[in-house]
Design a protein around this motif. Structure first.
Motif, PDB file in Angstrom:
ATOM      1  N   SER A 291      -0.756   2.720  -3.502  1.00  0.00           N
ATOM      2  CA  SER A 291      -1.981   3.060  -2.763  1.00  0.00           C
ATOM      3  C   SER A 291      -3.223   3.093  -3.654  1.00  0.00           C
ATOM      4  N   ASN A 292      -3.047   3.350  -4.934  1.00  0.00           N
ATOM      5  CA  ASN A 292      -4.186   3.406  -5.851  1.00  0.00           C
ATOM      6  C   ASN A 292      -4.218   2.215  -6.799  1.00  0.00           C
TER       7      ASN A 292
ATOM      8  N   SER B 174      -6.031  -3.024  -4.798  1.00  0.00           N
ATOM      9  CA  SER B 174      -6.189  -2.479  -3.442  1.00  0.00           C
ATOM     10  C   SER B 174      -7.320  -3.116  -2.657  1.00  0.00           C
TER      11      SER B 174
ATOM     12  N   ILE C 123       0.829  -1.212   0.000  1.00  0.00           N
ATOM     13  CA  ILE C 123       0.000   0.000   0.000  1.00  0.00           C
ATOM     14  C   ILE C 123       0.863   1.261   0.000  1.00  0.00           C
ATOM     15  N   LYS C 124       1.998   1.201   0.657  1.00  0.00           N
ATOM     16  CA  LYS C 124       2.898   2.355   0.663  1.00  0.00           C
ATOM     17  C   LYS C 124       3.342   2.699  -0.772  1.00  0.00           C
TER      18      LYS C 124
END
Length: 76
Positions: A50-51, A55, A46-47
């Motif tokens: 994130s998009n 996800s 996610i770091k």
């Protein structure tokens, strides 16, 4: 880790998913530590992405891992 690689996002997601399945299919004695590793893999994913189109599935894996970690805490 090759961030510029066009398949890096998929590779990181597959690493996360593999970590989760490894924990899920492990003997109970090893599951707790392996779910913790899955949480770390999610945070790394996610770091960086994130998009991501992955996800939602990644978040589901993360939340299920946390639930399993909490089950271990309750049984201590």
């Amino acid at each position: 880790d090759y961030p510029g690689n066009k398949d890096a996002e998929l590779a990181m997601f597959m690493k996360l998913k593999s970590s989760y399945l490894y924990a899920f299919n492990s003997i109970p004695l090893r599951q707790h530590e392996r779910y913790l590793a899955t949480v770390t893999a999610y945070q790394d994913f996610i770091k960086r992405y994130s998009n991501s189109k992955y996800s939602n599935e990644a978040k589901n894996i993360y939340e299920d891992s946390l639930q399993n970690i909490n089950k271990f805490k309750q049984n201590e």
